[in-house]
Design an enzyme around this catalytic site. Structure first.
Site, mmCIF file in Angstrom:
data_model
loop_
_atom_site.group_PDB
_atom_site.id
_atom_site.type_symbol
_atom_site.label_atom_id
_atom_site.label_comp_id
_atom_site.label_asym_id
_atom_site.label_seq_id
_atom_site.Cartn_x
_atom_site.Cartn_y
_atom_site.Cartn_z
ATOM 1 N N GLU A 138 -24.023 -72.795 -1.400
ATOM 2 C CA GLU A 138 -23.097 -73.548 -2.239
ATOM 3 C C GLU A 138 -23.649 -73.773 -3.654
ATOM 4 O OE1 GLU A 138 -20.115 -74.410 -1.763
ATOM 5 O OE2 GLU A 138 -19.727 -74.437 0.383
ATOM 6 N N SER A 139 -24.911 -74.172 -3.775
ATOM 7 C CA SER A 139 -25.407 -74.641 -5.077
ATOM 8 C C SER A 139 -26.820 -74.190 -5.430
ATOM 9 C CB SER A 139 -25.394 -76.174 -5.082
ATOM 10 O OG SER A 139 -26.361 -76.668 -4.149
#
Length: 475
Positions: free
Chosen positions: A310-311
């Site tokens: 995700e990040s």
């Protein structure tokens, strides 16, 4: 005395008794004898594509395939691992195992001494070298180089064939190593080249990012189980029926997807960056992943893999669509999970974990692991409604909506008007959840392996070898 030898001895004794009484009786077929003993004896080898001890116990593609076959016969599988690779076929030929299931390539030389069952997969023999070195592109580039292979392998058989045309071709054969160990020697610059099957290279490269393929040494070749030549064809026939069934009902395709579907997702830069972030970013947030795991029952390594996808474990990450934080939550999801700040690492991680569990509980209870997890991840990424559309479409097209291997084939159709125009939720970027799930699976396995290597290195530092224990390479 091994069980298969005891079975043979008992059969011979009974036969001798019958003959001594003046009559003759044909012994029962091998499959019936296996069923009567309750045990299928299988020779295999330790490798990432065949049979190994994972975090949850024994696993491996061949291991799971054999378990399916043994259950079909109504017996238990008993695995034996010969000391050396080139002992595999003799173990079967000499009657110490019913079959060998070890990712064996079907070759003319082997067919002369052993019988193969139906092919279930194809591989290509590939020349492996290290990034940063000159790439070998043809057989002539191997001449005069430090080339190492497994003794008795199909790789050595191929080299022996090539030597007839290239008499200067030389190599070193090893009886006490596995293919992954030879690839590690390439990774560590200890040898120039090795040869590996394409499936083994794909599995190993995730953990050794400096490995690269020079060229394909062969065309695609079939893999199959091996059994001794015999007039009794009952084991072969049972094997043939088994593979026909699992090929027709999709079980084989699902098993291949489970073990290889996510392989090769990450390139060299991605792998190297991930390993770097495990060391310099993960320690800041690991405790939050572990706390979320305790609260939700989801493996913290999986939560960390999701967070990285995700990040890249960046608590300030923000997408063009407005999702934010380590787990990249939308405002609506954060509110639903009662998260006050998406930029707070602890809150983001627990919020993401709770939302993953929320999605999972929406799936029908009949869906089992690991398909349940892969489908949950797809729903986390694309939205549960779009996942349901994909599952409905999968069923409409004759595949199994409860199997990730089938659903992933049809998810990309959600971006095609021909298909999404008739679905309840309409258009979705259907390829994204496929890439998303496969990437997370790759990160998850690499994370566990890398942490294990770091722990072993730490233990080695704390318990240095005795001063007299010298590495032979230093002599």
């Amino acid at each position: 005395m091994l069980p298969i030898q005891r079975t043979l001895l008992v059969s011979l004794c009974l036969l001798a008794l019958v003959m001594s009484l003046g009559s003759c009786s044909i012994p029962p077929p091998l499959v019936e004898r296996i069923k009567a003993s309750g045990e299928l004896i299988v020779a295999t080898r330790n490798s990432g594509t065949t049979f190994y001890e994972g975090p949850e116990g024994l696993t491996g593609f061949e291991y799971e395939l054999v378990q399916l076959f043994s259950r079909e016969l109504g017996v238990k599988a008993h695995f034996i691992v010969p000391a050396h690779f080139d002992d595999l076929l003799p173990t079967v030929i000499e009657g110490n195992a019913h079959l060998a299931a070890a990712g064996l390539t079907v070759t003319p030389e082997r067919e002369a001494e052993i019988r193969f069952g139906p092919s279930y997969q194809e591989i290509t023999q590939q020349v492996v070298y290290r990034a940063g070195k000159k790439r070998p592109r043809k057989v002539e580039d191997l001449i005069g180089k430090d080339l190492h292979v497994l003794a008795g392998s199909s790789h050595e058989e191929e080299l022996l064939r090539l030597k007839k045309s290239y008499p200067d071709l030389q190599w070193i054969s090893h009886t006490d190593l596995e293919s992954a160990e030879l690839m590690q020697m390439v990774q560590e610059n200890k040898i120039d080249f090795t040869i590996a099957d394409s499936n083994e290279f794909a599995v190993t490269r995730r953990f050794m990012p400096y490995l690269k393929i020079g060229f394909d040494l062969t065309d695609p070749q079939p893999l199959a189980w091996a059994m001794a030549h015999a007039d009794d064809a009952s084991l072969f026939q049972a094997m043939e029926a088994f593979f026909n069934r699992i090929r027709e009902d999709g079980t084989l395709a699902q098993l291949i997807e489970r073990h290889y579907g996510h392989i090769g997702r990450l390139n060299f830069v991605e792998l190297r960056t991930f390993v770097k972030h495990i060391k310099d970013r993960l320690p800041k947030y690991q405790v939050y992943f572990e706390e979320a795991a305790k609260e939700t029952g989801i493996d913290w390594h999986m939560l960390a893999a999701i967070g990285y996808q995700e990040s890249h474990w960046n608590p300030k990450a923000k997408s063009p669509t407005g999702v934010r934080g380590i787990m990249m939550l939308t405002q609506a999801t954060a509110k639903q999970m009662k998260i006050e700040s998406r930029l707070d690492p602890e809150q983001s991680i627990i919020g993401g974990a709770k939302y993953l569990r929320f999605i999972e509980k929406l799936l029908p209870e009949r869906i089992t692991e690991p398909d349940r997890l892969w489908l949950t991840l797809a729903g986390y990424n694309v939205g549960f409604g779009h996942l349901e559309d994909a599952r409905i479409l999968t069923e409409h097209l004759g595949d199994d909506p409860d199997k990730w291997a089938d659903v992933k084939k049809h998810l990309p159709k959600l971006s095609l008007k021909k298909w999404y125009s008739s679905l309840k939720r309409g258009y979705a970027r259907g390829k994204e959840p496929v890439n998303y799930v496969d990437n997370i699976r790759a990160y998850y396995e690499l994370l566990k392996w890398q942490l294990r290597q770091m722990e072993l290195a730490r233990q080695a530092d704390q318990n240095p070898p005795h001063a007299l224990s010298i590495n032979p390479e230093a002599l």
